[in-house]
Design an enzyme around this catalytic site. Structure first.
Site, PDB file in Angstrom:
ATOM      1  NE  ARG A  55      -3.078   4.140   1.334  1.00 12.50           N
ATOM      2  CZ  ARG A  55      -3.553   3.948   2.553  1.00 12.50           C
ATOM      3  NH1 ARG A  55      -2.906   4.419   3.599  1.00 12.50           N
ATOM      4  NH2 ARG A  55      -4.680   3.301   2.743  1.00 12.50           N
TER       5      ARG A  55
ATOM      6  CE1 TYR B   8      -6.171   4.755  -7.966  1.00 11.77           C
ATOM      7  CE2 TYR B   8      -7.446   3.256  -9.312  1.00 11.77           C
ATOM      8  CZ  TYR B   8      -6.441   4.185  -9.194  1.00 11.77           C
ATOM      9  OH  TYR B   8      -5.723   4.543 -10.281  1.00 11.77           O
ATOM     10  CD  GLU B   9      -3.726   1.182  -3.908  1.00  6.93           C
ATOM     11  OE1 GLU B   9      -3.426   0.894  -2.739  1.00  6.93           O
ATOM     12  OE2 GLU B   9      -3.647   0.388  -4.857  1.00  6.93           O
ATOM     13  N   GLY B  10      -7.393   3.682  -0.539  1.00  4.45           N
ATOM     14  CA  GLY B  10      -7.758   4.497   0.615  1.00  4.45           C
ATOM     15  C   GLY B  10      -8.296   5.824   0.142  1.00  4.45           C
TER      16      GLY B  10
ATOM     17  CG  MET C 258      -2.177  -0.717   1.076  1.00  4.72           C
ATOM     18  SD  MET C 258      -3.349   0.328   0.191  1.00  4.72           S
ATOM     19  CE  MET C 258      -4.869  -0.547   0.528  1.00  4.72           C
TER      20      MET C 258
END
Lengths: 579, 579
Positions: free
Chosen positions: A296, A436-438, A292
């Site tokens: 990010r 996406y990705e948080g 992640m």
């Protein structure tokens, strides 16, 4: 209106602003790299972007992916482009030489992943997880699995997916229900075989025709695993098993989305699919975070790429389109670039793109230091800084990318709304990067609650960054920037301390203002980035490029930094109820 | 996630906030209308929106319009929906009874045109020009042409287009090249027959299958017409001539756009097409502005419609989706509407939607006063206010609509990016409203340069609006609002006077800050709108709706109005160079 990789700007940031080649000489793992090699890599990456990927971008958007009976066909040209990407050795760029990689700095991977989505975001989705998957595999997989799969991931022969989301579990991974049953009863150890059952959604590249095999990294629960995220383990589930059997992993459909139409967003069904545990039971989330964090940063780069590409379209159009007489002009119709309303937008966008690049690449530089610095102290320092920079780069730069593309569209007027000019696709494609990705809302909470209020070293690291640069600007005869950065540091410090104190009375408060806090911090980091740009330009011999860079930084200071005031005012407001 | 017309809010604004029924009783031309009739009209319009138009919105977006050999097929169901619109008498809503219309207030047409684009923007494009065309025709056409065409425009039997844009002439109409040749040599008078030759682009509804005939209103130049806009005349060019011949008007293609896929955006070619002069030679621009002004207000309503519809989707989703524990909650997973980051967005959007409705409908009320007030003084007063309100309503409310839809998308996370949930379509469809009918950049220049710096009565009208409401709030025991509006008036006054003074030294300056000026004025008008909402709610008996309305206004005051500070700071900054 073709995308031109901004190689001059990239090189200036890498060499003059960040002086990264000095780092590379200093860090043994990166000593293969130098400025010349970096230029060569960037030029070749730029050629890949313009010659191979950009021509597929508009057509791939219109054609989209097609699903039939579990198979996915990507747009015409996508598989061939993947072959060229593999042949160029691009997947291996920042992987260790011991693993078959090229051992180049992450910073160069960061630059690559600015250009790829700028040229073709949909296509880039397939490549985007490779480096993260590589990190996850090499840190968690048993030697047997590493031997079996690591080399083909590094080469790009096999692509990888990340299977987190389920219909009822998006941001909240604690709700995941996908199950893993050990084949042999009893305790499960790293590398043991399991059978995975469950549904996953929004799986990018869950099925496609770019590579023969696909490796699925799947979060699921072993029997008797505790509830919540502590019960999640990570599994490796190949589409095709080592003995050649097709695994029981099915793509039941693809989504019709706002953008990135070339990326197959798959609904996946695992029906007692064979796989192996990666790492320890319950270590799924930790393993995912190995992927992640750099993922990010790369998502933030998507924002930079869209911003740059859309800005180029707007700049190009405004320098060719004549409408009406500009104020102060004697003739007319003048190029719309001469009209102040358009000039303002173009300068905002250009200043943002150049500042965003400094900030993103500086983060890439810290990725290298965090991994390769010789002293533990330097690695820890870089990791602390990365903890602060990552949510800002992810959230703020994707926001700049999307909102910037949207403003760039406006420069083209009605033409901007038409597909042919490409800018409306940047608006659509860039939107997903904020999610996406948080989601960006979650990044804001991560920054404020987990990081800045969580541990004092995070605030200290940010303040040190700002004040060090303030001093450097003072020494470099850039007093306006010295003052600006000192004020930014004061504002961040005071606001954070106030919030920390207020939170004792009102624990919900930071959650209400987290987004404003992130915006404020992000602008302080943009100030830092523009100051570094100005300071590096100042040190150069007189040239049009030097003048331009100083002007962009100055534009950022005068026209764009004031936006922070509103955000800090809301963060600091005495009592601000919410409904 | 279906769109629900916000009838309660609409009625509250019309009856309690604006007290429009009192106006209708006062103005003889509108005395047929009362609160009961208005409610009945809104309910039926709401049913049309939900039952007929909304179901075609998503499918029409996916199917789009299809062009073949000069013919255009609209999405399935569009022609039948048009028949229902005609049968309901909706085109005639605000047309004079003498012309076969229903003679109802423009304010109700304004409410109708909030609901239609909220339900289906693409379809609404066909209907959107009818009222403006009606105004242009009845003010400029000869009795012969009025007799021939006005009734079928009022009934909706025939649709109308507005042909301005050419490839090289968008915002700058002075560059138009389309030609009109008189059939009989010599001077050309109103109603004379001409032959039109030239190309037009971006013509909404230039060809379609909703009505048998199409009337094209075309800007073109007569022989020896002066250069620039003074040389433009307006012509009426039917697709089918009165004797049944097909006129030489051709649709050479339709555009592939970001959104409003159900609207055919046509490339038109006029090849010595027969038409008639409307009004005087050289009167084209004035005639166009007859259409434009109410058209701009209706475009602003598109913004309100998108904002409302997208907000509803976000609210609905947030009240059904559970993820993670909200701060302060004992259980969890909680509805995401309980998470402060989401609650903040939802309250921002709801406060904006309710405030925007007050502002837009207040503008609709002024349209009625400007047209129907008995005293010249009242008509002039309304026209002056409209001159200020129109560019703000057009630019700011379309911006709120688009940016609001974009934020609403974020509430749904990954689902928001998928077509099925509808919100991404609102993002795409709403973008065009910021561009057409005069780009938002042009609205800002219109507001600041032409209106506020142009004639002192415009500033005076705005200040009077704000200070009158400040006094009313004082009297109504809403001291925070009284203070707020008094401050807003001071800020607008001081900034405008400073700009006026500075412009003498630096004539380009207002053009550099026009957008910030519009944002600042728009927020002062949103403050006015929220204050009126709060004052009307305050006067009601205690109820949940009353509490909500007061809370929305308060949310706007505390969380949204501070944004103006940045814009005023830039407007007032001492010396702000631009590149």
């Amino acid at each position: 209106m073709a995308y031109t990789p901004p190689l001059d700007s990239m090189q200036f940031v890498i060499e003059q602003v960040l002086q990264a080649p000095t780092d590379w000489q200093r860090l043994p793992a990166l000593s293969v790299a130098d400025a010349d090699l970096a230029r060569e890599v960037l030029q070749q990456a730029g050629r890949l972007a313009t010659d191979t990927l950009a021509p597929l971008n508009g057509p791939g958007d219109l054609q989209g992916c097609r699903w039939q009976a579990g198979e996915v066909r990507t747009p015409d040209g996508y598989p061939a482009a993947w072959q060229r990407f593999v042949e160029g050795g691009w997947p291996a760029l920042a992987c260790d030489e011991a693993d078959g990689g090229q051992g180049l700095p992450q910073l160069l991977n960061v630059a690559l992943f600015e250009m790829l989505p700028a040229a073709n975001h949909g296509w880039t989705m397939y490549a985007g997880l490779l480096h993260g998957a590589y990190e996850a595999l090499r840190h968690t997989a048993t030697p047997l699995l590493r031997d079996r799969y690591l080399a083909e991931v590094v080469s790009g022969e096999t692509l990888v997916t990340m299977n987190l989301t389920e219909p009822a579990a998006g941001s909240d991974l604690a709700l995941l229900r996908c199950k893993a049953e050990p084949v042999t009863p009893g305790a499960v150890a790293n590398g043991d075989t399991v059978r995975i059952t469950g549904s996953k959604i929004f799986i990018s590249g869950g099925e496609h025709d770019l590579t023969a095999n696909i490796l699925h990294l799947v979060l699921a629960r072993l029997p008797d695993a505790p509830a919540g995220t502590r019960g999640l383990s990570l599994f490796l589930v190949p589409k095709t098993l080592p003995d050649g059997r097709r695994n029981s992993v099915h793509c039941d459909g693809i989504e019709h989305k706002m953008g990135i139409h070339g990326s197959a967003t798959c609904q996946m069904r695992f029906e007692a699919a064979e796989g192996w545990l990666l790492g320890e039971p319950g270590g799924g989330l930790a393993a995912m975070f190995l992927m992640m964090n750099s993922a990010r940063v790369l998502v933030g780069l998507q924002g930079v790429g869209h911003l740059e590409a859309a800005t180029q379209i707007a700049e190009g159009y405004a320098q060719e389109r004549r409408q009406s007489r500009a104020p102060g002009s004697n003739g007319g119709p003048d190029f719309i670039a001469q009209h102040p309303a358009i000039r303002r937008i173009l300068l905002d966008l250009r200043a943002q793109a150049e500042g965003a690049r400094v900030l993103a690449y500086a983060t890439g530089q810290q990725l290298d230091r965090a991994q390769h610095a010789e002293s533990t102290a330097e690695r820890l320092e870089a990791q602390t800084l990365l903890a602060v920079l990552t949510p800002v780069v992810k959230a703020y730069l994707t926001q700049l990318g999307h909102q910037g593309a949207d403003r760039a569209l406006g420069v083209l007027g009605g033409y901007g709304y038409m597909h042919d000019y490409g800018v409306e696709q940047h608006v659509r494609d860039s939107r997903i990067a904020m999610i996406y990705e948080g989601t960006n809302e979650i990044q804001a909470i991560d920054l404020l609650v987990r990081k800045m209020l969580g541990k004092p070293e995070h605030l200290a690291a940010l303040l040190a960054l700002l004040t060090t640069e303030a001093q450097a600007c003072e020494a470099a005869a850039l007093p306006a920037w010295a003052t600006e950065l000192a004020q930014q540091a004061d504002t961040v410090r005071i606001a954070t301390e106030q919030l920390r104190a207020a939170t004792a009375q009102d624990p919900e408060r930071p959650y209400r203002v987290a987004d404003d806090y992130l915006q404020g911090v992000a602008l302080s980091l943009m100030a830092w980035a523009w100051a570094r740009l100005a300071r590096a330009a100042q040190a150069c011999a007189d040239s049009p490029a030097r003048t331009q860079r100083l002007a962009w930084a100055e534009h950022g200071r005068l026209w764009l930094l004031p936006a922070a005031r509103v955000h800090w005012a809301l963060v600091q407001a005495d009592a601000l109820p919410l409904g």
